[in-house]
Design an enzyme around this catalytic site. Sequence first.
Site, short mmCIF file in Angstrom:
data_model
loop_
_atom_site.label_atom_id
_atom_site.label_comp_id
_atom_site.label_asym_id
_atom_site.label_seq_id
_atom_site.Cartn_x
_atom_site.Cartn_y
_atom_site.Cartn_z
N HIS A 124 0.69 -1.17 0.05
CA HIS A 124 -0.10 0.01 0.07
C HIS A 124 0.87 1.16 -0.08
CE1 HIS A 124 1.02 -0.09 4.24
NE2 HIS A 124 0.78 1.22 4.26
C1 UD1 Z 1 -2.04 5.77 5.51
C2 UD1 Z 1 -0.78 6.34 6.05
C3 UD1 Z 1 0.34 5.30 6.11
C4 UD1 Z 1 -0.30 3.98 6.66
C5 UD1 Z 1 -1.39 3.57 5.98
C6 UD1 Z 1 -2.02 2.37 6.74
C7 UD1 Z 1 -0.44 9.02 5.68
C8 UD1 Z 1 0.49 9.77 4.65
N1 UD1 Z 1 -0.12 7.33 5.14
O1 UD1 Z 1 -1.54 5.52 4.01
O2 UD1 Z 1 1.50 5.78 6.84
O3 UD1 Z 1 0.71 3.01 6.77
O4 UD1 Z 1 -2.48 4.51 6.03
O5 UD1 Z 1 -3.25 1.80 5.84
O6 UD1 Z 1 -1.07 9.11 6.63
N2 UD1 Z 1 -8.93 4.74 1.09
C9 UD1 Z 1 -10.47 4.18 0.89
N3 UD1 Z 1 -10.85 3.63 2.00
C10 UD1 Z 1 -10.42 3.78 3.14
C11 UD1 Z 1 -9.06 4.25 3.35
C12 UD1 Z 1 -8.45 4.89 2.17
O7 UD1 Z 1 -10.84 4.18 -0.12
O8 UD1 Z 1 -11.00 3.28 4.17
C13 UD1 Z 1 -8.43 5.42 -0.12
C14 UD1 Z 1 -8.49 6.77 -0.14
O9 UD1 Z 1 -9.56 7.63 -0.30
C15 UD1 Z 1 -7.22 7.29 -0.76
C16 UD1 Z 1 -6.35 6.09 -0.60
O10 UD1 Z 1 -7.09 4.86 -0.19
O11 UD1 Z 1 -7.56 7.42 -2.14
C17 UD1 Z 1 -5.04 6.25 0.58
O12 UD1 Z 1 -5.62 6.43 1.58
P1 UD1 Z 1 -4.68 7.25 2.64
O13 UD1 Z 1 -5.39 7.44 3.90
O14 UD1 Z 1 -4.26 8.62 1.83
O15 UD1 Z 1 -3.43 6.61 2.73
P2 UD1 Z 1 -2.77 5.27 2.93
O16 UD1 Z 1 -2.14 4.56 1.53
O17 UD1 Z 1 -3.97 4.45 3.55
#
Ligand code: UD1
Length: 362
Positions: A208
């Site tokens: 991820h």
């Molecule tokens: C975040 C953290 C990372 C951690 C990870 C655990 C930051 C910078 N990064 O990364 O350090 O290791 O969480 O998982 O804070 N999304 C969904 N549904 C969800 C959650 C996310 O669809 O429940 C989508 C978001 O809309 C976005 C993408 O996934 O488009 C990434 O989510 P985001 O929270 O930005 O970062 P992570 O990759 O989860």
Amino acid sequence: MKKIITVVGARPQFVKASAVSRALKAFPELSEIIVHTGQHYDPNMSDVFFREMDIPRPAYNLEVHGAGHGAMTGRMLEKTEEVLVSEKPDLVMVYGDTNTTLAGALAARKLNIPVAHVEAGLRSFRMTMPEEVNRILTDRISDLLFCPTDQAMNNLNKEGYGHYPCQIHKTGDVMYDSALFFSELAEQTSTILKDLHLDKPFVLCTIHRQENTDNLQHLNSLIETLNEINRNIAVLLPLHPRTRKIIHQHGIQPEFQPIEPVGYLDMLRLLKSCSLVLTDSGGMQKEAYFFGKYCLTLREETEWTELVENGYNLLAGTQRETIISGFHQLLGKPFSDSHRLYGNGKAGSTIAGILSGFLTRG
Ligand code: UD1
């Protein structure tokens, strides 16, 4: 009564906060309010953890998610500040290195509310990682820094933290507390092995990290390498929504069927049963070790250097050659551990005790 506000928002923070929330119950002079920033919002990325781990329901959900880093962090900062102004807590707790961590810490600091950072002192020494920026800034504005490892203590020491007006404590790792506490329950209640018909050996994989998902060359190389491994031993890949979106957008076709993200208990069951872990997650690297599994880390560096130094973890990067060679090196290798790298499973109680002393005796 002293009031603590815990700010969480991303999946690994629920696992970490559960260990401290449980320990805080033994201190009647401390009350805890949970604020969920909303960073992770899918039921299988958030609700399932609160339910399974018996974490108190968040009193606030700020519902911030899905924007760019600046906008996400900024909105969280603004909304957390509103909560802090109305709740007037005595201390704010933050966990790890996500945008939620930085926003929570900064909102508190600007209001002169003491900040406690759990998982302080970790460094990847790669400033292009959003997590590295978040953890450095959070450490610098925290009053209480709870380090899980000697390496974390050393990092702070080298950065001159001895000269800053903060307290630094080595506490062990709260994720180890959670793994020990929930391991038995996972054994009894998780049906994932049966549900997925996992009756043959398999390797457990997660991907991820932004540096892997947002770099198509890395992502393609990872999926192609996993395809190759899958011809040898089944690959099980619970897929983070970030990775799923990008794989779909670019029409990348794994030869195996990725599954939806799994809850904590199912993940523990998978960790216990797998033959090897391949991951770019920080938490999974440690959880592999907790359950006596070797880990191939799909990054060039790790914050958990003690795992690499002691031979439990190989940094494989994203290139086929290094991953395949690491895979052959570690698969089937007997695992023995005498190091206890992450404490005694009582980090949560240690942290709660220090918080009580800090808040009641100053
Ligand atoms: C975040 C953290 C990372 C951690 C990870 C655990 C930051 C910078 N990064 O990364 O350090 O290791 O969480 O998982 O804070 N999304 C969904 N549904 C969800 C959650 C996310 O669809 O429940 C989508 C978001 O809309 C976005 C993408 O996934 O488009 C990434 O989510 P985001 O929270 O930005 O970062 P992570 O990759 O989860």
